[in-house]
Design a protein around this motif. Structure first.
Motif, PDB file in Angstrom:
ATOM      1  N   GLN A 158       4.942  -6.876  46.183  1.00 11.68           N
ATOM      2  CA  GLN A 158       4.688  -5.933  45.108  1.00 11.68           C
ATOM      3  C   GLN A 158       4.607  -6.705  43.801  1.00 11.68           C
ATOM      4  O   GLN A 158       5.229  -7.751  43.645  1.00 11.68           O
ATOM      5  CB  GLN A 158       5.801  -4.886  45.018  1.00 11.68           C
ATOM      6  N   GLN A 159       3.814  -6.211  42.881  1.00  9.54           N
ATOM      7  CA  GLN A 159       3.687  -6.837  41.578  1.00  9.54           C
ATOM      8  C   GLN A 159       4.864  -6.382  40.719  1.00  9.54           C
ATOM      9  O   GLN A 159       5.085  -5.190  40.504  1.00  9.54           O
ATOM     10  CB  GLN A 159       2.368  -6.432  40.913  1.00  9.54           C
ATOM     11  N   VAL A 160       5.649  -7.340  40.247  1.00  8.63           N
ATOM     12  CA  VAL A 160       6.837  -7.044  39.450  1.00  8.63           C
ATOM     13  C   VAL A 160       6.648  -7.638  38.056  1.00  8.63           C
ATOM     14  O   VAL A 160       6.320  -8.817  37.923  1.00  8.63           O
ATOM     15  CB  VAL A 160       8.110  -7.623  40.097  1.00  8.63           C
ATOM     16  N   SER A 194       4.506 -11.582  35.094  1.00  6.68           N
ATOM     17  CA  SER A 194       4.565 -10.869  36.369  1.00  6.68           C
ATOM     18  C   SER A 194       4.642 -11.859  37.516  1.00  6.68           C
ATOM     19  O   SER A 194       4.224 -13.009  37.414  1.00  6.68           O
ATOM     20  CB  SER A 194       3.341  -9.963  36.540  1.00  6.68           C
ATOM     21  N   ALA A 195       5.197 -11.379  38.630  1.00  4.94           N
ATOM     22  CA  ALA A 195       5.281 -12.176  39.851  1.00  4.94           C
ATOM     23  C   ALA A 195       5.171 -11.231  41.031  1.00  4.94           C
ATOM     24  O   ALA A 195       5.427 -10.032  40.914  1.00  4.94           O
ATOM     25  CB  ALA A 195       6.591 -12.955  39.901  1.00  4.94           C
ATOM     26  N   PHE A 221      -2.329  -7.971  31.724  1.00  7.70           N
ATOM     27  CA  PHE A 221      -2.132  -7.775  33.155  1.00  7.70           C
ATOM     28  C   PHE A 221      -3.160  -6.794  33.698  1.00  7.70           C
ATOM     29  O   PHE A 221      -3.496  -5.806  33.059  1.00  7.70           O
ATOM     30  CB  PHE A 221      -0.722  -7.247  33.436  1.00  7.70           C
ATOM     31  N   ARG A 222      -3.644  -7.071  34.887  1.00  7.59           N
ATOM     32  CA  ARG A 222      -4.577  -6.181  35.572  1.00  7.59           C
ATOM     33  C   ARG A 222      -4.065  -5.980  36.997  1.00  7.59           C
ATOM     34  O   ARG A 222      -3.730  -6.947  37.691  1.00  7.59           O
ATOM     35  CB  ARG A 222      -5.991  -6.790  35.613  1.00  7.59           C
ATOM     36  N   TRP A 223      -3.996  -4.723  37.416  1.00  6.47           N
ATOM     37  CA  TRP A 223      -3.429  -4.441  38.725  1.00  6.47           C
ATOM     38  C   TRP A 223      -4.520  -4.077  39.722  1.00  6.47           C
ATOM     39  O   TRP A 223      -5.546  -3.517  39.356  1.00  6.47           O
ATOM     40  CB  TRP A 223      -2.434  -3.274  38.621  1.00  6.47           C
ATOM     41  N   ALA A 224      -4.284  -4.366  40.980  1.00  7.76           N
ATOM     42  CA  ALA A 224      -5.219  -3.984  42.032  1.00  7.76           C
ATOM     43  C   ALA A 224      -5.298  -2.458  42.099  1.00  7.76           C
ATOM     44  O   ALA A 224      -4.357  -1.755  41.734  1.00  7.76           O
ATOM     45  CB  ALA A 224      -4.752  -4.548  43.380  1.00  7.76           C
ATOM     46  N   ALA A 225      -6.446  -1.967  42.555  1.00 10.66           N
ATOM     47  CA  ALA A 225      -6.659  -0.517  42.599  1.00 10.66           C
ATOM     48  C   ALA A 225      -5.565   0.155  43.413  1.00 10.66           C
ATOM     49  O   ALA A 225      -5.257  -0.252  44.530  1.00 10.66           O
ATOM     50  CB  ALA A 225      -8.031  -0.221  43.205  1.00 10.66           C
ATOM     51  N   GLY A 226      -4.964   1.171  42.829  1.00  8.23           N
ATOM     52  CA  GLY A 226      -3.941   1.933  43.522  1.00  8.23           C
ATOM     53  C   GLY A 226      -2.580   1.289  43.528  1.00  8.23           C
ATOM     54  O   GLY A 226      -1.646   1.815  44.118  1.00  8.23           O
ATOM     55  N   GLU A 227      -2.421   0.149  42.867  1.00 12.73           N
ATOM     56  CA  GLU A 227      -1.130  -0.531  42.875  1.00 12.73           C
ATOM     57  C   GLU A 227      -0.413  -0.287  41.560  1.00 12.73           C
ATOM     58  O   GLU A 227      -0.964  -0.481  40.493  1.00 12.73           O
ATOM     59  CB  GLU A 227      -1.312  -2.036  43.081  1.00 12.73           C
ATOM     60  N   GLU A 228       0.805   0.152  41.643  1.00 13.42           N
ATOM     61  CA  GLU A 228       1.625   0.409  40.471  1.00 13.42           C
ATOM     62  C   GLU A 228       2.652  -0.708  40.330  1.00 13.42           C
ATOM     63  O   GLU A 228       3.385  -1.003  41.266  1.00 13.42           O
ATOM     64  CB  GLU A 228       2.342   1.745  40.604  1.00 13.42           C
ATOM     65  N   PRO A 229       2.751  -1.344  39.181  1.00 12.50           N
ATOM     66  CA  PRO A 229       3.714  -2.439  39.039  1.00 12.50           C
ATOM     67  C   PRO A 229       5.134  -1.923  38.921  1.00 12.50           C
ATOM     68  O   PRO A 229       5.374  -0.815  38.447  1.00 12.50           O
ATOM     69  CB  PRO A 229       3.277  -3.118  37.741  1.00 12.50           C
ATOM     70  N   CYS A 230       6.060  -2.731  39.351  1.00 12.00           N
ATOM     71  CA  CYS A 230       7.481  -2.451  39.205  1.00 12.00           C
ATOM     72  C   CYS A 230       7.951  -3.226  37.979  1.00 12.00           C
ATOM     73  O   CYS A 230       7.762  -4.441  37.902  1.00 12.00           O
ATOM     74  CB  CYS A 230       8.225  -2.899  40.460  1.00 12.00           C
ATOM     75  N   VAL A 231       8.535  -2.545  37.009  1.00 14.31           N
ATOM     76  CA  VAL A 231       8.837  -3.155  35.721  1.00 14.31           C
ATOM     77  C   VAL A 231      10.340  -3.328  35.558  1.00 14.31           C
ATOM     78  O   VAL A 231      11.109  -2.391  35.778  1.00 14.31           O
ATOM     79  CB  VAL A 231       8.286  -2.303  34.561  1.00 14.31           C
TER      80      VAL A 231
END
Length: 254
Positions: A9-11, A58-59, A103-113
């Protein structure tokens, strides 16, 4: 397609930190992406004139992986300033919108902050002074092909008792049954409870018998000035444990 629990997951890591010129802010913790508690290998955050003192990066962290971390400020002279308080924790249940254009996220992916408290306690020490480099040598004949052997224990660098995040020991056909691995343990965790654990190919675990092992990594002035603190620990599966031996340290860079 359904995501596997192990999919990353993108954090996003974000903290308010006032720094001097040339300093950097990093997120340091128990995950590969966070350097396994080594400030030199942590995730470097960035800021800008418009966002300062907000630092962000992000990681990608595997889903379902519990991660402890702290923010640090690293000065140009090597001084490390750790965030105060207890360790921060990455859970798998927090998410938020991010508007930072970096930051740019993949479609449908929500980052965890995850946001830090931004309170730092200065420590007049460089990176080498803040870490003990510990090499483990284990003799274990209880494994079969496909098994892995790990050291896990009460330090974040040893997985906080989660064998999946512990120190992975390695062996070869010529060195078996000797296994070895090296980790850097922060001085704040210089006394560590730990055990050896075998993970079988089917995911089941076998913990070594007996009580937890306890090791203190402290030799004071037995180290040569200018060397990193370095120890060697020898252990036999379910049996003997040697006292930690000081070994040749890594010279500090000037």
């Amino acid at each position: 397609m359904a995501r596997s629990p192990q999919d990353p997951q993108q954090v996003v890591f974000s903290v308010l930190a006032e720094t001097s010129h040339g300093s950097v802010v990093r997120a340091v913790g128990s995950a590969d992406a966070l350097g396994h508690w080594d400030p030199r290998c942590g995730l470097t955050l960035t800021t800008s004139s418009g966002n300062y003192p907000c630092w962000v990066a992000s990681a990608r962290i595997p889903r379902g992986t519990a991660v402890d971390y702290k923010f640090v400020i690293m000065a140009p002279d090597g001084t490390v300033t750790w965030e105060t308080g207890v360790n921060n924790h990455v859970a798998d249940d927090a998410s938020a919108d991010v508007t930072d254009g970096a930051f740019r996220w993949a479609a449908g992916e929500e980052p965890c902050v995850h946001r830090g408290v931004g309170q730092f306690a200065r420590a007049a020490q460089d990176v080498s002074d803040g870490l003990d480099q510990v090499s483990f040598e284990a003799v274990c004949t209880a494994t079969v092909p496909g098994d892995t052997l790990r050291v896990t224990g009460s330090s974040g660098a040893l997985g906080d008792w989660n064998p999946k995040r512990g120190l992975h020991l390695n062996t070869t056909p010529t060195s078996f049954p000797k296994w070895s691995g090296t980790v850097q343990i922060p001085k704040i965790a210089s006394e560590v409870d730990w055990k050896l654990v075998i993970t079988h190919a089917d995911g089941s675990e076998l913990w070594e018998p007996g009580n937890n092992r306890k090791t203190r990594f402290s030799f004071g002035d037995r180290h040569t000035q200018g060397e990193a603190k370095c120890f060697l620990v020898r252990v036999w599966w379910g049996g003997l444990l040697s006292a930690p031996e000081p070994c040749v340290g890594v010279p500090r860079s000037n």
